[in-house]
Write a protein that holds these residues in place. Structure first.
Motif, short mmCIF file in Angstrom:
data_model
loop_
_atom_site.label_atom_id
_atom_site.label_comp_id
_atom_site.label_asym_id
_atom_site.label_seq_id
_atom_site.Cartn_x
_atom_site.Cartn_y
_atom_site.Cartn_z
N PRO A 127 0.62 -1.30 0.09
CA PRO A 127 0.03 0.01 -0.09
C PRO A 127 0.93 1.20 -0.05
CG PRO A 127 -0.90 -1.63 1.46
CD PRO A 127 0.53 -1.83 1.13
N PRO A 128 0.48 2.21 -0.83
CA PRO A 128 -0.75 2.55 -1.60
C PRO A 128 -0.57 1.92 -2.99
CG PRO A 128 0.60 4.51 -1.49
CD PRO A 128 1.25 3.68 -0.73
N PHE A 129 0.36 1.14 -3.21
CA PHE A 129 0.68 0.89 -4.65
C PHE A 129 0.13 -0.39 -5.03
CE2 PHE A 129 4.50 3.04 -3.17
CZ PHE A 129 4.10 4.39 -3.74
N ASP A 130 -0.58 -0.93 -4.33
CA ASP A 130 -1.44 -2.15 -4.34
C ASP A 130 -2.82 -1.42 -5.00
OD1 ASP A 130 -2.38 -0.76 -2.13
OD2 ASP A 130 -3.14 -2.79 -1.31
N GLU A 131 -3.08 -0.43 -4.93
CA GLU A 131 -4.27 0.62 -5.57
C GLU A 131 -3.98 1.52 -6.63
OE1 GLU A 131 -7.07 1.79 -2.72
OE2 GLU A 131 -7.07 -0.16 -1.63
N GLU A 132 -2.78 1.97 -6.85
CA GLU A 132 -2.23 3.07 -7.65
C GLU A 132 -0.85 2.55 -8.22
OE1 GLU A 132 -1.44 6.98 -5.86
OE2 GLU A 132 0.11 6.31 -4.55
N ASN A 133 -0.81 2.98 -9.50
CA ASN A 133 0.45 2.75 -10.30
C ASN A 133 1.84 3.15 -9.44
OD1 ASN A 133 0.43 0.82 -12.24
ND2 ASN A 133 0.10 2.36 -13.88
N PRO A 134 2.72 2.28 -9.26
CA PRO A 134 3.99 2.59 -8.56
C PRO A 134 4.86 3.35 -9.48
CG PRO A 134 3.95 0.30 -8.95
CD PRO A 134 2.95 0.72 -9.45
N THR A 135 4.62 4.39 -9.90
CA THR A 135 5.54 5.29 -10.68
C THR A 135 6.41 5.86 -9.95
OG1 THR A 135 3.92 7.26 -10.96
CG2 THR A 135 3.50 5.53 -12.49
N THR A 136 7.49 6.44 -10.47
CA THR A 136 8.40 7.21 -9.65
C THR A 136 7.76 8.62 -9.15
OG1 THR A 136 10.33 6.41 -11.12
CG2 THR A 136 10.74 8.42 -9.69
N GLU A 137 6.77 8.95 -9.90
CA GLU A 137 6.28 10.14 -9.31
C GLU A 137 5.36 10.08 -8.19
OE1 GLU A 137 6.50 10.81 -13.71
OE2 GLU A 137 6.23 9.18 -12.40
N CYS A 138 4.53 8.95 -7.91
CA CYS A 138 3.85 8.28 -6.81
C CYS A 138 4.78 8.03 -5.71
CB CYS A 138 2.69 7.13 -7.53
SG CYS A 138 1.56 7.94 -8.42
N ALA A 141 7.75 9.25 -5.18
CA ALA A 141 8.09 10.53 -4.45
C ALA A 141 7.02 11.25 -3.75
CB ALA A 141 8.41 11.34 -5.53
N ARG A 142 5.72 11.01 -4.04
CA ARG A 142 4.78 11.80 -3.38
C ARG A 142 4.17 10.90 -1.92
NH1 ARG A 142 0.29 10.82 -6.16
NH2 ARG A 142 -0.15 8.84 -4.68
N HIS A 143 4.32 9.51 -2.16
CA HIS A 143 4.27 8.69 -0.99
C HIS A 143 5.22 8.93 0.12
CE1 HIS A 143 3.64 5.20 1.67
NE2 HIS A 143 4.91 4.96 1.41
N VAL A 144 6.49 9.09 -0.35
CA VAL A 144 7.97 9.21 0.52
C VAL A 144 7.54 10.63 1.17
CG1 VAL A 144 10.24 9.51 0.71
CG2 VAL A 144 9.09 7.50 -0.64
N ALA A 145 7.17 11.54 0.45
CA ALA A 145 7.01 12.91 1.03
C ALA A 145 6.04 12.72 2.11
CB ALA A 145 6.62 13.89 0.02
N GLU A 146 4.93 12.26 1.80
CA GLU A 146 3.74 12.25 2.76
C GLU A 146 4.42 11.43 4.19
OE1 GLU A 146 0.40 10.95 0.23
OE2 GLU A 146 0.08 12.96 -0.46
N ALA A 147 4.87 10.00 4.01
CA ALA A 147 5.01 9.41 4.89
C ALA A 147 6.21 10.31 5.96
CB ALA A 147 5.62 8.15 4.59
N LEU A 148 7.16 10.68 5.25
CA LEU A 148 8.14 11.31 5.90
C LEU A 148 7.55 12.49 6.79
CD1 LEU A 148 11.28 11.70 6.57
CD2 LEU A 148 11.31 13.21 4.45
N ALA A 149 6.64 13.48 6.16
CA ALA A 149 5.90 14.39 6.79
C ALA A 149 5.20 13.86 8.02
CB ALA A 149 5.01 15.29 5.65
N GLY A 150 4.74 12.98 8.08
CA GLY A 150 3.99 12.27 9.15
C GLY A 150 4.92 12.10 10.18
N ARG A 151 6.40 12.01 10.26
CA ARG A 151 7.51 11.62 11.08
C ARG A 151 8.11 12.84 11.72
NH1 ARG A 151 8.77 6.26 11.39
NH2 ARG A 151 10.61 6.72 12.12
N LEU A 152 7.66 13.90 11.12
CA LEU A 152 8.52 15.29 11.56
C LEU A 152 7.46 16.00 12.36
CD1 LEU A 152 9.99 16.32 8.01
CD2 LEU A 152 11.12 15.18 9.95
N THR A 153 8.15 16.77 13.43
CA THR A 153 7.42 17.90 14.22
C THR A 153 7.66 19.25 13.68
OG1 THR A 153 8.94 17.88 15.60
CG2 THR A 153 7.16 16.23 15.87
#
Length: 128
Positions: free
Chosen positions: A74-85, A87-99
């Motif tokens: 997940p989330p690539f089980d529901e969306e294509n694992p393109t390089t663009e996607c 990059a977005r996934h990593v940015a969003e997951a990283l943002a969730g770890r920062l304060t």
């Protein structure tokens, strides 16, 4: 505004569903990821964030992807694992770890030496 950047890598396989060409078939990459965070403030030590801590956050995000078939993760089980996607996934997951006040500015994902995608996490009005 201060910026910090760290780099990490992961290896994984994927296929691009619906793509007409070789990338529709199962293949893999050794992705290189550059994460840039920013802050208007420095901490009590005069840093945005310790590079070691930022790299650890990025590596924790990438550990979920490393040596995996991305189409099953997940989330690539529901969306294509393109390089663009990715990059977005990593940015969003990283943002969730920062304060606050540290925030993700952008994440750049290189799928090969000459090809990358960048996800800009900040709105254009927030950029310099």
């Amino acid at each position: 505004m201060y910026e910090l950047a760290v780099e990490a890598e992961f290896a994984a396989a994927h296929r691009l569903n619906g793509y007409k060409g070789a990338c529709e078939r199962l293949h893999g990459h050794n992705w290189r990821v550059v994460a840039v965070v920013r802050s208007t403030e420095l901490n009590e030590l005069g840093m945005v964030l310790d590079f070691k801590d930022l790299r650890a956050h990025l590596e924790a995000v990438l550990d979920r992807l490393d040596h995996m078939y991305l189409n099953d993760v997940p989330p690539f089980d529901e969306e294509n694992p393109t390089t663009e996607c990715i990059a977005r996934h990593v940015a969003e997951a990283l943002a969730g770890r920062l304060t606050e006040p540290v925030e993700v500015d952008r994440v750049q994902v290189w799928e090969s030496q000459g090809s990358c995608a960048t996800y800009l996490a900040c709105e254009p009005a927030q950029r310099r």
